[in-house]
Design an enzyme around this catalytic site. Structure first.
Site, short mmCIF file in Angstrom:
data_model
loop_
_atom_site.label_atom_id
_atom_site.label_comp_id
_atom_site.label_asym_id
_atom_site.label_seq_id
_atom_site.Cartn_x
_atom_site.Cartn_y
_atom_site.Cartn_z
N SER A 1 -28.74 -46.70 9.01
CA SER A 1 -27.48 -46.90 9.73
C SER A 1 -26.28 -46.40 8.93
O SER A 1 -26.31 -46.33 7.70
CB SER A 1 -27.28 -48.39 10.04
OG SER A 1 -28.41 -48.93 10.69
N1 SAH Z 1 -31.93 -51.31 8.55
C1 SAH Z 1 -32.46 -49.96 8.40
C2 SAH Z 1 -32.26 -49.14 9.65
C3 SAH Z 1 -33.51 -49.16 10.44
S1 SAH Z 1 -33.53 -48.27 11.95
C4 SAH Z 1 -31.90 -49.29 7.17
O1 SAH Z 1 -30.99 -49.83 6.55
O2 SAH Z 1 -32.42 -48.24 6.79
C5 SAH Z 1 -34.45 -49.42 12.94
C6 SAH Z 1 -35.86 -49.71 12.51
O3 SAH Z 1 -36.39 -50.66 13.44
C7 SAH Z 1 -36.81 -48.52 12.53
O4 SAH Z 1 -37.34 -48.32 11.24
C8 SAH Z 1 -37.90 -48.94 13.52
O5 SAH Z 1 -39.20 -48.52 13.15
C9 SAH Z 1 -37.79 -50.45 13.50
N2 SAH Z 1 -38.32 -51.16 14.67
C10 SAH Z 1 -38.23 -50.82 15.99
N3 SAH Z 1 -38.85 -51.74 16.75
C11 SAH Z 1 -39.33 -52.70 15.91
C12 SAH Z 1 -40.07 -53.90 16.09
N4 SAH Z 1 -40.44 -54.32 17.30
N5 SAH Z 1 -40.40 -54.63 14.99
C13 SAH Z 1 -40.04 -54.22 13.74
N6 SAH Z 1 -39.34 -53.08 13.52
C14 SAH Z 1 -38.98 -52.32 14.58
#
Ligand code: SAH
Length: 212
Positions: free
Chosen positions: A62
């Site tokens: 993000s």
């Molecule tokens: N907080 C992260 C940004 C992650 S983007 C950072 O700082 O880098 C969102 C993430 O949510 C992705 O990696 C995706 O794989 C995950 N995601 C999507 N659906 C999900 C679910 N049902 N359970 C766990 N993770 C999930």
């Protein structure tokens, strides 16, 4: 050779503080976490850009301002137990760990979870636990949480997340259909009493298994 420390300080000043986000704990946390360690090697020079960046497996880290905004909105304080859904790189989990107590973070892509676990361990974030799995059901084993933050968007609020908040707990998540998401804050004021407000329009990846 880029000076990451200087770039980080500029990020905190121009992208965060000057946009009105002046909560000291959040600014200090953003200045403490080496974001360049969380982006893919090839994008390292862009680690402190004012933008989200791509990770492997079609996911994203993000934008710094949004990470700060979510941490602020969640009213994180020392000792809080936090649940994050969507570990991705582990960057937001590290920022939250700088402020709160224990952080449990769930990632459905096993390779991302493993990489984030290694990275956080290497950087000394011993209070963060990375779980491989589906975060739509929250994490009953460690519930309730003072704050729950989702980095993946859904059309509806997963009921488990509301249930797993302490009374007084805060849930911050992108809500709404893809292309029309709003970051919302839901506060659990009582056993069955929740207040919701909209913070800002956002673009997050979908919560897989949610109702995007
Ligand atoms: N907080 C992260 C940004 C992650 S983007 C950072 O700082 O880098 C969102 C993430 O949510 C992705 O990696 C995706 O794989 C995950 N995601 C999507 N659906 C999900 C679910 N049902 N359970 C766990 N993770 C999930």
């Amino acid at each position: 050779m880029i000076d990451d420390r200087a770039a980080r300080l500029r990020m905190v000043e121009y992208q965060i503080a000057r946009r009105g986000m002046t909560e000291l704990a959040v600014l200090e946390a953003m200045n403490a976490v080496p974001r360049e360690q969380f982006v893919p090697e090839a994008l390292r020079e862009r680690a402190y850009d004012d933008t989200a960046l791509p990770l492997d497996h079609d996911q994203t880290i993000s934008q710094p301002y949004i990470v700060a905004l979510m941490a602020w909105a969640a009213e994180l304080k020392a000792g809080d137990k936090v649940l994050e859904i969507g570990t991705g790189s582990g960057y937001a989990a590290a920022v939250m760990a700088e402020i709160a107590g224990r952080v449990v973070t769930i990632e459905r892509v096993d390779l991302l979870a493993a990489a984030a676990r290694d990275r956080l361990h290497r950087l000394g974030y011993t209070t963060v636990e990375v779980i491989s799995g589906d975060g739509t059901v929250g994490y009953e084993a460690e519930a309730p949480f003072d704050a729950i933050l989702s980095a993946a968007g859904s059309r509806t609020v997963p009921p488990a997340w509301k249930r797993q908040l302490v009374i007084g707990g805060r849930l911050i998540m992108p809500l709404g259909p893809l292309g029309d998401q709003q970051l919302v804050k839901i506060v659990r004021n009582g056993e069955a009493d929740y207040a919701q407000k909209t913070l800002v329009a956002v673009r997050f990846v979908p919560l897989v298994g949610g109702t995007d």
